[in-house]
Design an enzyme around this catalytic site. Structure first.
Site, PDB file in Angstrom:
ATOM      1  N   GLN B 222       0.827  -1.200   0.000  1.00 22.13           N
ATOM      2  CA  GLN B 222       0.000   0.000   0.000  1.00 22.13           C
ATOM      3  C   GLN B 222       0.866   1.256   0.000  1.00 22.13           C
ATOM      4  O   GLN B 222       0.349   2.357  -0.111  1.00 22.13           O
ATOM      5  CB  GLN B 222      -0.898   0.021   1.244  1.00 22.13           C
ATOM      6  CG  GLN B 222      -1.829  -1.186   1.334  1.00 22.13           C
ATOM      7  CD  GLN B 222      -2.629  -1.247   2.614  1.00 22.13           C
ATOM      8  OE1 GLN B 222      -2.795  -2.314   3.189  1.00 22.13           O
ATOM      9  NE2 GLN B 222      -3.163  -0.125   3.088  1.00 22.13           N
ATOM     10  N   ARG B 372      -8.661  -1.660   8.344  1.00 28.12           N
ATOM     11  CA  ARG B 372      -9.499  -0.651   7.710  1.00 28.12           C
ATOM     12  C   ARG B 372      -9.862   0.452   8.697  1.00 28.12           C
ATOM     13  O   ARG B 372     -11.022   0.798   8.859  1.00 28.12           O
ATOM     14  CB  ARG B 372     -10.761  -1.298   7.145  1.00 28.12           C
ATOM     15  CG  ARG B 372     -11.439  -0.425   6.114  1.00 28.12           C
ATOM     16  CD  ARG B 372     -12.553  -1.161   5.425  1.00 28.12           C
ATOM     17  NE  ARG B 372     -13.137  -0.294   4.413  1.00 28.12           N
ATOM     18  CZ  ARG B 372     -13.799  -0.736   3.362  1.00 28.12           C
ATOM     19  NH1 ARG B 372     -13.964  -2.010   3.174  1.00 28.12           N
ATOM     20  NH2 ARG B 372     -14.306   0.102   2.484  1.00 28.12           N
ATOM     21  N   CYS B 373      -8.855   0.960   9.414  1.00 29.88           N
ATOM     22  CA  CYS B 373      -9.147   2.095  10.294  1.00 29.88           C
ATOM     23  C   CYS B 373      -7.898   2.911  10.487  1.00 29.88           C
ATOM     24  O   CYS B 373      -6.793   2.443  10.323  1.00 29.88           O
ATOM     25  CB  CYS B 373      -9.724   1.628  11.626  1.00 29.88           C
ATOM     26  SG  CYS B 373      -8.630   1.686  13.032  1.00 29.88           S
ATOM     27  N   GLU B 742     -12.873   4.289   5.656  1.00 31.94           N
ATOM     28  CA  GLU B 742     -12.870   3.505   6.883  1.00 31.94           C
ATOM     29  C   GLU B 742     -13.966   3.893   7.866  1.00 31.94           C
ATOM     30  O   GLU B 742     -14.171   3.190   8.859  1.00 31.94           O
ATOM     31  CB  GLU B 742     -11.493   3.641   7.545  1.00 31.94           C
ATOM     32  CG  GLU B 742     -10.400   3.153   6.617  1.00 31.94           C
ATOM     33  CD  GLU B 742      -9.008   3.594   7.026  1.00 31.94           C
ATOM     34  OE1 GLU B 742      -8.051   2.910   6.678  1.00 31.94           O
ATOM     35  OE2 GLU B 742      -8.878   4.631   7.693  1.00 31.94           O
TER      36      GLU B 742
END
Lengths: 156, 788
Positions: B222, B372-373, B742
């Site tokens: 990423q 996802r945060c 998110e």
């Protein structure tokens, strides 16, 4: 390790290959025939990223040996588009935003395609049931359901 | 907000179809495992069956005799090059391959290189390793007790298992608020270890060219630029300097934070390629992915709220034990060992708050990354939203009423929180009221009361979260010293089409579409004519990558700023072409025209052509710009979610009947994509709320290490999400946008947990830790005597 000569039809084209007994169908498709649209996401037949059609039935190609496909018909995501025309299931995924990272998409489309060949007007519940062996981590399934509905409507 | 551009241009606010999709729906994406290079060989990894053991021998002779096996790489091999250890993103250290002991089950022990995937797996089976088991530390509380075995014996002065102690806020003031409070609630909350489980696992191809001395790494990352720098820092001493390293992040099959860290497999592949002079592919399988890659969460929280009798919240106090596993390999900004956990005052106007977190080593895989945060925001939001419901329950107040009473008011923004954040904008009352109207809150409460009389179990849960994303301002935010700006480079070609490159990397978020829309918005060049590229360090400008909902907030902003630089140059060229002064020109998307004479105009395409064919004398030719955007503040998306659940008294199964999500992510670039992000985020919120958990037995054996027992939501458990929005632009972002990827993952779990507790509250239930499995619920029903 013993090897076998197998002949199978993939997306309408005949292929002959020498394979080890243990070679998985998904590896035959991806690494020998270089059809990389079929993906691998787990080792336990849960995620469905590797779903292809074997004689028209959806199977998880990570749990099928290449030798089991001998003499049979395989259809992969690369076989959906015909003569430059997208299959309605492909159109549905694009129109309804049924994909994000795209990794589960080929398997999901093959499952959806197979559902529509045996049930032309599936309910939402039937669609959800059909795709329950295909995991998606991005979309939350809402738009995948819509994509299959789009394809069903288009085929009417 | 009505779009400013026409549908043909497709700027902000248009739900244009994704530019990524044509390749994906044809199976023509290019993920790492799709790439085959000439001469490529395969890496497979020997892993430890023990959670803590001394390594006494590794015998490779049998493996080397397996047909196709070329080499076995051990810690000793890497130690010759001083590559057996690597830094983590939190400035801790982590083994690549061990030379003395293993610290968690599934730890990498040796790498086998072979001519095929199957031969490499045969080789792994043939490597013999002798272990001497050591005492295992699984419980982070016990790890902190005096007398616990000290795990990090590699650190000379380390006398205990504490990694860090971090605190924030006004302790004395908070203690006073508690002393003076009419009402206090306190709860232990465990937020379990979970795994992002993107459907594509991690992997790479390392390709070292011995002649050119160049390393190309195709990698599921990423953050390609940061990874290139890390490789140069780790392996610079063996000749891999940064200009000779190219990291390419091709199509990525989901990331969610799990593809930020550097895993040992990547490093072994690089080392093997350097040693063998051949491309080396490493693709982990699902069990390796779940068992050894970075986990998320694992926070043991004790939270307390102080309040007045009328429900006014006055103080928040939180103490947390954070289980980081064997190394602190989180991916937080350097100055934030507990991430942005200090957003824990949430949407409420607390005068006093104090939070402390202790990081602890245990014999588990390293990590502490997000799922996802944005850096521990989910932990913070779950805590405050659960605690708010606990307070409501104690006061006998409706949880919606309690929230509306304590929300930060619209007129308080920009709002300085008790723990030091400046919330940029918000209208929390509007979002909750909209969610209540949409779901029919009052009617649901009536229905619930009637059902209770009949013994049926139905619950309604609310979560009114505040997110904190877009890290971040360089004053406070860096990773390994690199400031957390992000970047964009736009080149407008002579024919008026453009190429735009960014320092981030989409993993499904649709950047190729949304970034093109930003350029379309700013320059009026149709999004269809803007080609977006990311993920190749040879071509894209340096950026910190995509995670923590930062892409729109940082790189998206950089795109707007670069486009504005281009527009300023375009203005000069237009003035030259129209023979007027720059001040006499007015801009509308796609063209400059002369004030008072709108028929005299030049389109951006005319101007682009002129930039290469007829540019003013004394001006540089060309029409391109680069921008590095350093955000002045973070952005604070928010929302209110309401969930309705029905509980089966026979099985304990929780069925989410309805779920309404009202999100506010500021101005929206592509509403279709935003909706899709929210659907996905909600599903990744449902997952830990009801299904997912990775736990360990007393010997450190993983429970939940394959999809057999780590349950991802399927289409059957996932409800048909209902989404809605309010729009409160960010005052400091150039496009008024905030980020959205998110929010739903952060906001959803407490809405679901609150709904389940609400369904059982009349039985005296105050709290249930997630995941709320049928078994947990059934045991409660049984204990309360209501199981069928």
């Amino acid at each position: 390790m013993a090897t076998h000569t197998i002949t199978l039809t993939v997306n309408g084209a005949a292929h002959t290959a020498q394979v080890e007994s243990r070679l998985l169908l998904v590896h035959l498709l991806r690494e020998v025939l270089r059809l990389t649209g079929t993906h691998i996401g787990c080792d336990t037949t849960h995620c469905g990223a590797c779903t292809v059609l074997l004689d028209g039935e959806p199977v998880k190609s990570c749990t099928v040996l290449a030798v089991q496909a001998d003499g049979r018909q395989v259809m992969t995501v690369e076989g959906l588009e015909k003569d430059g025309k997208l299959d309605p299931i492909q159109e549905g995924f694009m129109q309804e935003h049924g994909l994000q990272c795209g990794y589960c998409t080929p398997g999901m489309m093959m499952t959806g395609y197979a559902l529509l060949t045996r049930n032309t007007k599936p309910s939402e519940r039937e669609i959800r049931q059909a795709i329950s062996g295909n995991l998606c981590r991005c979309t939350g399934y809402v738009n995948i359901v819509k994509a299959v509905q789009y394809a069903a409507a288009k085929q009417q | 907000m009505e779009p400013r551009t026409t549908a043909d241009v497709g700027g902000m606010g248009h739900a244009i179809k994704r530019k990524e999709d044509p390749r994906f729906i044809r199976g023509k994406g290019t993920y790492v495992d799709d790439i085959q290079l000439p001469g490529m060989v395969y890496l497979d990894i020997v892993r430890s069956p023990f959670a803590h053991a001394k390594l006494t021998a590794i015998r490779t002779e049998a493996a080397l005799k397996v047909p196709g096996v070329l080499a076995v790489i051990t810690g000793e091999t890497l130690a010759q090059f001083n590559l057996h250890w690597m830094p983590t993103l939190m400035s801790d250290t982590q083994m690549v391959l061990p030379t003395e002991k293993v610290m968690y089950q599934a730890q990498e022990v040796a790498g086998v290189i072979a001519t095929s995937r199957y031969a490499a797996a045969d080789g792994v089976e043939a490597v013999e390793v002798d272990y001497e088991p050591l005492p295992v530390v699984v419980d982070p509380f016990k790890a902190l007790e005096p007398g616990s075995p000290v795990l990090r014996t590699d650190k000379k002065d380390k006398k205990d298992n504490r990694i860090f102690h971090w605190e924030v806020g006004d302790k004395a003031g908070t203690d006073r608020a508690f002393a003076e409070a009419d009402v206090r609630v306190k709860q232990d909350i465990y937020i379990p270890r979970i795994h992002v489980a993107s459907i594509e696992t991690c992997g790479c191809i390392a390709d070292f060219d011995r002649v050119k001395g160049r390393l190309t790494v195709y990698m599921t990352t990423q953050a390609p630029h940061a990874i290139r720098t890390v490789i140069a820092l780790v392996a610079g001493h063996v000749g891999l300097s940064e200009e000779k390293i190219r990291v390419i992040s091709p199509d990525i099959g989901g990331g969610f934070g799990g593809k930020v860290p550097v895993y040992p497999g990547y490093v072994i592949a690089v080392a093997a390629s350097v040693v063998l002079g051949r491309p080396v592919k490493w693709i982990e399988d699902r069990m390796e992915n779940l068992q050894a890659d970075s986990f998320a969460r694992d926070y043991h929280i004790t939270a307390e709220i102080a309040a007045k009798r009328d429900g006014t919240m006055t103080g928040l106090r939180i103490k947390t034990i954070a289980d980081h596993g064997y190394a602190d390999a989180a991916a937080n900004p350097s100055k934030f060992p507990a991430g942005l956990f200090s957003i824990c005052t949430g949407s409420y106007d607390f005068q006093h708050a104090f939070a402390e977190v202790d990081g602890v080593y245990t014999n588990k895989p390293p990590g502490g990354i997000a799922y996802r945060c944005s850096f521990r925001v989910t932990e913070a939001v779950h805590t405050i939203e659960r605690m708010t419901d606990l307070l409501a329950q104690q006061l006998g107040m409706d949880p919606a009423e309690l929230r509306l009473k304590n929300f930060v008011r619209k007129d308080q923004f920009p709002y300085r929180s008790a723990l030091g954040w400046e919330y940029d904008s918000g209208d929390y009352h509007a979002a909750l009221k909209k969610a209540m109207d949409r779901i029919g809150y009052a009617e649901l409460r009536k229905e619930q009361a009637e059902k209770r009389k009949r013994g049926e179990l139905m619950g309604i849960g609310i979560s009114s979260f505040t997110e904190i994303v877009g890290a971040g301002p360089s004053k406070h935010f860096d990773i390994l010293g690199i400031k957390m700006f992000d970047s964009a480079e736009i080149r407008v070609h002579p024919t008026g089409k453009a190429t735009a490159r960014f320092g981030t990397k989409s993993q499904g978020q649709g950047h190729e579409t949304t970034y093109a829309q930003i350029v379309a918005e700013e320059l009026g060049i149709p999004a269809a004519h803007v080609e977006v590229e990311e993920g190749d360090t040879d071509t894209a400008p340096y950026g910190l990558g995509t995670y923590a909902s930062r892409s729109t907030a940082t790189a998206g902003a950089a795109g707007a700023m670069a486009a504005r630089k281009i527009r300023e140059k375009a203005r000069k060229i237009a003035a030259h072409l129209l023979e007027v002064s720059e001040d006499d020109l007015v801009w509308e998307p796609g063209k400059f025209s002369v004030k008072g004479a709108p028929q005299k105009s030049k389109t951006i395409q005319d101007i682009a052509f002129a930039a290469y064919t007829n540019h003013p004398q004394g001006m540089e030719a060309g029409l391109e710009a680069v921008a590095y955007y350093d955000p002045p503040n973070l952005t604070f998306p928010f929302g209110s979610y309401i969930c309705v659940v029905d509980i089966d008294r026979g099985t304990g199964e929780v069925k989410v009947r309805r779920f309404v999500a009202v999100d506010d992510c500021g101005n929206i670039i592509n509403p279709m994509i935003v909706d899709g992000q929210i659907h996905g985020g909600l599903t990744m919120g449902l997952a830990p709320a009801l299904l997912e958990e990775i736990s360990y037995d007393a010997s450190g054996n993983i429970q939940g290490g394959s999809f057999m027992d780590y349950l991802l939501p399927t289409a059957m458990e996932t409800p048909s999400w209902e989404t809605d929005k309010t729009v409160t632009p960010s005052p400091h972002h150039p496009l008024g946008a905030k980020g959205v990827g998110e929010s739903a993952t952060v906001g959803a779990p407490p809405a679901i947990a609150n709904a389940v507790v609400d369904a059982l509250s009349h039985l005296g239930v105050r709290h249930i830790d997630i995941p709320i499995t049928p078994e947990k619920v059934w045991r409660i029903l049984k204990e309360k005597g209501v199981a069928e």
